[in-house]
Design a protein around this motif. Sequence first.
Motif, short mmCIF file in Angstrom:
data_model
loop_
_atom_site.label_atom_id
_atom_site.label_comp_id
_atom_site.label_asym_id
_atom_site.label_seq_id
_atom_site.Cartn_x
_atom_site.Cartn_y
_atom_site.Cartn_z
N SER A 36 -11.64 6.77 9.61
CA SER A 36 -10.89 6.23 10.76
C SER A 36 -10.07 5.02 10.34
CB SER A 36 -11.83 5.80 11.88
OG SER A 36 -12.65 6.86 12.24
N ARG A 37 -10.69 4.20 9.51
CA ARG A 37 -9.97 3.00 9.08
C ARG A 37 -8.75 3.36 8.25
NH1 ARG A 37 -13.48 -2.20 7.43
NH2 ARG A 37 -15.27 -1.88 8.76
N ASP A 40 -6.16 4.37 10.51
CA ASP A 40 -5.63 3.19 11.20
C ASP A 40 -4.63 2.44 10.33
OD1 ASP A 40 -7.03 3.55 13.54
OD2 ASP A 40 -8.71 2.29 12.95
N VAL A 41 -5.00 2.27 9.07
CA VAL A 41 -4.10 1.54 8.15
C VAL A 41 -2.78 2.29 8.03
CG1 VAL A 41 -3.77 0.75 5.77
CG2 VAL A 41 -5.99 0.49 6.86
N ARG A 43 -1.41 4.22 10.23
CA ARG A 43 -0.62 4.09 11.46
C ARG A 43 0.02 2.71 11.54
NH1 ARG A 43 -4.29 4.81 16.25
NH2 ARG A 43 -4.67 2.64 15.80
N ARG A 44 -0.77 1.67 11.25
CA ARG A 44 -0.22 0.31 11.35
C ARG A 44 0.96 0.13 10.43
NH1 ARG A 44 -1.28 -5.24 12.80
NH2 ARG A 44 -1.04 -6.70 11.11
N ASN A 45 0.87 0.74 9.25
CA ASN A 45 1.95 0.55 8.28
C ASN A 45 3.05 1.59 8.40
OD1 ASN A 45 1.21 -1.75 6.25
ND2 ASN A 45 -0.70 -0.72 6.77
N ALA A 46 2.92 2.44 9.40
CA ALA A 46 3.95 3.45 9.66
C ALA A 46 4.33 4.19 8.39
CB ALA A 46 5.17 2.81 10.32
N LEU A 234 -1.26 1.03 -0.73
CA LEU A 234 -0.05 1.22 0.07
C LEU A 234 1.13 1.16 -0.89
CD1 LEU A 234 -0.95 -0.95 3.13
CD2 LEU A 234 -0.36 1.46 3.21
N VAL A 235 1.92 2.18 -0.86
CA VAL A 235 3.01 2.29 -1.83
C VAL A 235 4.34 2.29 -1.09
CG1 VAL A 235 3.89 3.64 -3.77
CG2 VAL A 235 1.47 3.75 -3.18
N ALA A 236 5.23 1.42 -1.53
CA ALA A 236 6.57 1.40 -0.92
C ALA A 236 7.58 1.78 -1.99
CB ALA A 236 6.87 0.02 -0.37
N GLU A 247 0.53 -2.05 -3.19
CA GLU A 247 -0.38 -3.08 -2.68
C GLU A 247 -1.67 -2.39 -2.27
OE1 GLU A 247 0.36 -6.26 -2.53
OE2 GLU A 247 2.53 -6.26 -2.82
N GLU A 249 -5.20 -2.43 0.27
CA GLU A 249 -5.75 -2.96 1.52
C GLU A 249 -7.23 -2.60 1.59
OE1 GLU A 249 -4.62 -3.31 6.16
OE2 GLU A 249 -3.16 -3.19 4.59
N PRO A 250 -8.09 -3.60 1.87
CA PRO A 250 -9.52 -3.31 1.92
C PRO A 250 -9.87 -2.49 3.17
CG PRO A 250 -9.12 -5.59 2.50
CD PRO A 250 -7.80 -5.01 2.12
N VAL A 251 -10.73 -1.52 2.98
CA VAL A 251 -11.16 -0.71 4.14
C VAL A 251 -12.68 -0.51 4.16
CG1 VAL A 251 -9.03 0.61 4.51
CG2 VAL A 251 -10.67 1.39 2.80
N GLN B 681 4.01 -8.34 5.51
CA GLN B 681 2.86 -7.79 6.22
C GLN B 681 1.58 -7.99 5.41
OE1 GLN B 681 3.58 -3.90 7.76
NE2 GLN B 681 1.52 -3.65 8.57
N TYR B 781 -5.08 -2.79 14.02
CA TYR B 781 -4.16 -1.81 13.40
C TYR B 781 -2.95 -1.48 14.28
CZ TYR B 781 -7.83 -1.38 9.93
OH TYR B 781 -8.75 -1.65 8.94
N THR B 783 0.80 -1.48 15.21
CA THR B 783 2.00 -1.55 14.35
C THR B 783 2.86 -2.74 14.77
OG1 THR B 783 1.94 0.84 14.43
CG2 THR B 783 3.91 -0.15 13.48
#
Lengths: 395, 833
Positions: A36-37, A40-41, A43-46, A234-236, A247, A249-251, B681, B781, B783
């Motif tokens: 789930s986390r 969530d990550v 979604r938050r980071n789109a 997270l890859v941009a 980057e 992100e801890p989950v 971010q 979380y 956005t």
Amino acid sequence: MLKLLHTADWHLGRRFKSFPEDAQKKLSRARMDVVSRILDVARRNAVHAVLCVGDIFDDPDPSPDFWDGLACKFQEHAGPHAPLFLVPGNHDPLTPESVWAPGHPFRKRLPEWVHVVDRDDFSYPLSPNAVLYARPCRSKAGENDLAMALPEREPGDNRLRIGCVHGCTFDIEGYQTSFPIRRDAGVQRGLDYLAIGDTHPFRDVTESLPVPTVYPGAPEPTAFDEAGAGRVALVALFRRGSRPRVETEPVAFWKWIDVRCGDINELRRLLTHQSLDRHVVRLRLEMTVSLSEESEVERIVRDLQGTDATHGRVGILLLDKTKLRLHSGSRGAFPDDLPPVLKDTIARLDQLIAEAGGEAEKETAMRALAHLYRLLQSQNTASVQGAALVARRGI
Amino acid sequence: VRGFLRTAPVLLLTATPMQNSLAELWGLVQYVEPTGTLLGDIATFRKVFCGEDDRTLVPGQEHELQRRLAMVLQRTLRRQAQEFLDRPFMQRRCRLYEYAMSDDERSLYDDVTEYLLQPSLCAFAGRQRRLLLIGFHRRMASSLSALAASLDNVAARLRRLQAGLAPGDTGLDALRDLEDEDEDEDDDTAGSSQDSEATIADPNAVVSELALVESFVARARSLPHDAKARSFLDAINVILELGRDGSGSGKAVVFTESITTQEYLRKLLMNNGLSDEDVTLFRGVNDHPRAQQAYARWKEEEGGRFNAGVRPSRDVAVRLALVYEFRTRSKVLICTEAGAKGLNLQFCETVINYDLPWNPQRIEQRIGRCHRYSQQRDVTVVNFIARDNEAHRLTFEILSQKLDLFGKVLDASDMVLHEPRTDAPEMFVSALSVEFESDLRNIYSRSRTLDEVTREIAALRDKVSVRRDAYEREYQRTSKIIESRFDENVRRVFRHLREDLPRGLADLDRDIAALVGGYLDTAQAPHHHFSAAGRDIFMIAPDAALPAEAGDCRQFATGDARGLTDAQALNLLHPLVQGAIAQARTWPGGSVALELPKSAPPDLSALKGKAGVMCVALVDYAGFEPVQRLVAAAVVDGAPIDPSIAARLIRLTASESQTTEGEVDPQLIDDAVDEAVFVDQREVEKGEQQHFEKAIGQLERFVEDKILVCRRERNSIAEKLVSAYERRNEVVGSSARERVESEIIRLSTRDEELQQRITDLESREDEVYKKWRNEYHELRYRTPSVNRLFQATFRIASGPTAPVPTAGAPITADPKAADPRATSRPAPKVRMK
């Protein structure tokens, strides 16, 4: 810009048999909760895609609790969702009997945004300017480089190209050599990012190369030697030719630490650690202690572990006392003003220890001395004297 | 309350986080932790943490409770703060004046006490008896004058009874002499029913009682000033002398419970060399002429300081006026209990308790008028004790030695009578106060002889001693639960306040100055901008157009508002700054020339002479700590530059330029902004992750508490089951066997329920858990939203083309002589932050 969430090595269904039953449940639950986390990550980071690169399950045919549990996690999670790709790894290879097989009920329960890489020529357009190539493991061990099996960049193809395979880059000595991946495979295949999975700590194995090849690590650690695990990457990706930003992100819910205490002071220091409630601690007591210190060791361990009536300071404790030793003899641990019967018993036990013919005899005498000491600590003189009499009879 | 508190951050301050019970602590935590999951509901909390009662903690749970409380509770000890305070906390000490009553005083005191202790008195019949008697005892301890006035009232009451009339309210009138709101507790007993009880008194008894009381009145009136009054004058003389030689303020605040005593002391002081102006009286209703005079003076001298909207009410104004009168003119302020709360008298360091209330908390409040933050001298508390009154001596001993109310106790000749065990007496006082007062009341209302009173107070002293020892033990044990911050942590906070905060404020001031300067330039408002005394000062021409809210003021300065007299302080809420921000927000973008400072770092210098497009976006991060951040992005030479360089680029001084650069691919700008947001971010995530981890950890423990409680109950059931099975094998008779069988069934059923509950909880099937878990995930979380504020093309100049003063740069011309119009810069500038 293209954003990806890259994860691997969930190992759903892994058993932790060396742990007590309660702890096993906690570890299994955390392994499922982390899904789930991760969503969530994402979604938050789109992000534009979630890449789950192998060893999602610990076994190719996990128990329904796990595949059904995972399907539920996917279904229950509130969107919007980017496409998510599940790549079979060496622990959960794509076989006709596996959970990935097209006829498996797991496949039917997956929402449409979840994709299983169940073909060797898998590709998926992430956007008009980006494409994903992936290849599954089809066995628990293999010698073929799946990354090098990805298609090369065609002349005139200016899209961002992402590769996605499970395997090992041979950069850790003594580590398994199954499914080898060339470290420059990303460059060789004209990729912009190569998402891999296998080892559990996070590692970018190609920091000097223009194409990052990254192990995101296990999102929930599985063992004590996985420093840097518990994250997702997270890859941009911005444009062709510029190195993507990676980057983490801890989950993870649990942090795993290995603690070796060589003396009582090191053990005492553990008590000053403010928050161990989210830690899985393997505590190795490798020390020799006096009778009084042994009582303290027991008290500290009880504090750390908890009891039926109290919470332990440590979330999950795995205790190794095999190298905890007692100094031989009473060594002045007892007060001087004891009744004669006790003094006499202690002296005789000391003598027994000193003159013991074998280790077993010595050990028995030492345990008797320790037992007497503990009784004395409880200050119940009557029972202590009784115990002393019993001890004397034994002697 | 929880629903309300969730809408706003709450800071709860207390000096006594825990007094007697862990449940109190639970209660306090509910205010600052509105989810209720930190300690669970009270029932679970008690089961998890409280031992036999709420006062004891389950052994082994100390660390767990301490750890949880540390999440919402931080304790700083006075000792830790002391070295960082501009004005450290001062000590308190007590100077004890012992006086000997004359034989006449002593015999009057004994006789009246004996009279009051009689079981049936005509004057104090009915349900008011206890209240009236206690009031009397207290007035006796105040002054002969108060005693005489009260006896007069008693005599009047008896005369009415003698004439066959209802006694009227003279008894209660006597009480009104004591401005003591706690007495109201028995007020509802006043009324006709009591009076009617009194009217049926034996006429002969009334006559003889009246004669006795009248004889007391005559004896009281015939006595000259009492011994206590002489000691009082000695104390006042010492204080005035200290004022004269500069080692003290020369002021004292005197407390008495009795209005009669207050008036008596005023006259006493006036008869002994003090003028009318030297003495100010303060009581519940301040309508005496001196109060009117003080009010008029205060209004004239201080009233102008209040704006129309914040003018105090008449009552408050009179209180302020009396304090002002004392501070500026008087030497002695004589207060009734009305002055024990709410007055700030830290300019005076002497508190005189002419009489002592029975409620220690009241005494603490009295002392607290002077012994408070910003007092600059050690505070002396003066008390008086009749040498030969054992009951009073014992009462004082309890207050001074068992409750440590007065700090170090010295007699008038500086001999140390008592060294306090604690420098925080308020802790014990608040814990033991109510009980002590109630015990004293009981002693005086039930004792029948003076010896009995003395014996009972001696027993009370021992009881308080035992209670204090127990309290201290409990306190020592439980105080470990509330973790004191380590000294180093406290120092770090204070260092931050002392060092980092001013630096941060200086940065803010610099930004405000740059913003206002740019705004005035853009608005072409003639002004002069210079630095003086660490401030940026703006003198603006009188006719310059400024936001209407700025008013007529034309001088503004950055920095601390304190100490500014002829300029308004510029802060984020100032209309000029608000106007500048509003105006800046409307800037649609355009073309600018950026000036590279000579000391620019290499990565910025590398951009010298280059052109590009910059963009600033506002990113709105929801979360545990919602935050808005500005991010900058730029494209130079057809490629996005690193966001960290872009962030510095947009802080360069800019001037509007007519030069338009070539077109830039919008996709590149989008990429640059996306990259900047992506990087930004990551910064925000760190803090958010910590909040999230903490919140989730708390929730997990919330469920584990419930599991713990279920497991404990199962253990207890298991023991009961073993016992029940044993009994089943032993019982004789079918009914007895059935009873045991049904008990086994009941226990087994409950055990199964608990087992199921544990299984559910282990799977986190708990509604409260799920609710908060979902909420935390949602918070963590969400956005972020990104809004682009402006986009501008730019060219980076190779150096300042003209000497452009930057914000804060000194201008050599005398600012006062300068004409703002003459020094205003003609070219409009835009400073972008």
